[in-house]
Design an enzyme around this catalytic site. Sequence first.
Site, PDB file in Angstrom:
ATOM      1  CE1 TYR A 148       7.933  -5.283   2.271  1.00 11.06           C
ATOM      2  CE2 TYR A 148       6.400  -6.142   0.648  1.00 11.06           C
ATOM      3  CZ  TYR A 148       6.673  -5.737   1.945  1.00 11.06           C
ATOM      4  OH  TYR A 148       5.682  -5.769   2.892  1.00 11.06           O
ATOM      5  CG  ASP A 149       8.389  -9.204  -4.148  1.00  5.43           C
ATOM      6  OD1 ASP A 149       8.096  -8.174  -3.521  1.00  5.43           O
ATOM      7  OD2 ASP A 149       7.913  -9.484  -5.259  1.00  5.43           O
ATOM      8  CG  ASN A 177      -2.927  -4.723  -0.912  1.00  6.74           C
ATOM      9  OD1 ASN A 177      -2.630  -5.832  -1.327  1.00  6.74           O
ATOM     10  ND2 ASN A 177      -2.461  -3.620  -1.446  1.00  6.74           N
ATOM     11  CB  VAL A 191      -5.707   3.090   1.151  1.00  3.94           C
ATOM     12  CG1 VAL A 191      -6.682   3.728   2.126  1.00  3.94           C
ATOM     13  CG2 VAL A 191      -6.222   1.719   0.722  1.00  3.94           C
ATOM     14  CB  THR A 213      -7.901  -7.362  -8.516  1.00  2.58           C
ATOM     15  OG1 THR A 213      -7.071  -8.524  -8.380  1.00  2.58           O
ATOM     16  CG2 THR A 213      -8.709  -7.438  -9.802  1.00  2.58           C
ATOM     17  CG  ASP A 274       1.247  -2.813  -9.855  1.00  5.44           C
ATOM     18  OD1 ASP A 274       1.530  -1.842  -9.145  1.00  5.44           O
ATOM     19  OD2 ASP A 274       0.137  -3.365  -9.847  1.00  5.44           O
ATOM     20  N   PRO A 275       1.789  -6.570  -9.386  1.00  2.18           N
ATOM     21  CG  PRO A 275       1.998  -7.745  -7.394  1.00  2.18           C
ATOM     22  CD  PRO A 275       2.258  -6.412  -8.004  1.00  2.18           C
TER      23      PRO A 275
END
Length: 315
Positions: A148-149, A177, A191, A213, A274-275
């Site tokens: 993806y990135d 997001n 979500v 976050t 995962d960031p």
Amino acid sequence: MLEMRHLVSGAAGFIGSHLCDRLLADGGEVVALDNLITGSERNIEHLSGKPKFTYRKFDVTKPIEEGGKFDQVWHLASLASPKFYLAYPIETLESGSTATRNMLEIARRDGARFLITSTSECYGDPLEHPQVETYWGNVNPVGLRSCYDESKRYAEALTMAYHRTHGVRTNIARIFNTYGPRMALDDGRVVPAFMDQALRGQPLTVFGDGLQTRSFCYVSDMVEGLVRLANSEERFPVNLGNPVELTMLEFAERISRLVGIKGQIVHQPLPSDDPKRRQPDIAKAKKVLGWEPKVALEDGLRETVAYFKTRLTTA
Ligand code: UDP
């Protein structure tokens, strides 16, 4: 306002379908393409039969033979959820590379404007916070998320090359997001996952310690940002997102409160790469587009819960 003819890829997706609504409301004509790998015809069924709306199930990694002259090309087709891009890494790379080129070729052919929805994932697991457009990122080029990135980073490079080489009038949106009605229930993103779990009275699955976050932007704000960007003279990437930053634990609490449950939490392993922190710096969007999000998280989440409630009863 002049009537614009738009080509939209990823039109049956979450943001794509809201963008189609907006373009039609502004009096435009829309040709909507989607291969339905993650999109759903349900998202655009309310548009079928409208005289200025044409939908075709089509995979834009194949050469696009759409005739007529377009004024604006929007390339939104993408597998934006980690769940899906991990399941379809090659298709994800193709949508950033071959599909971007095919859409750019239409813009070049027609002398049309071109906008690509890129991503905050271009910053990878960022070492600078909040993320400013001039930060070059911290991306693992061979990790699981790299499909993806790296394809989005390539897509940005290709877009700039078409602008510099062929003079195409391009825009690059770095989307953070985003949430709202029409996200897929099985999308895997936080979500829909938390809302689905909360509405079913199941424990909320927090990955890792939940201290990572994210910042969540409501879809109507995002669409407004995209439209303003397409009308701007800015060729370099612009962050679009809501700067209000929350840990996933705080987010789980908010959603539980909103749904009115006690909200039990189960921790599950953190996905790889995962960031840890993500928050847009939107000073550039404010300055160049006069844009900033208007919808408060509480209000946007309430609308989204209402949507998921109807989806759960009709699913
Ligand atoms: N996440 C979570 N539980 C879930 C789904 C996601 O805790 O059921 C976390 C995920 O690890 C990430 C954040 O929520 O830190 C946002 O994940 P999402 O998949 O929505 O998008 P991302 O921002 O990672 O692209």
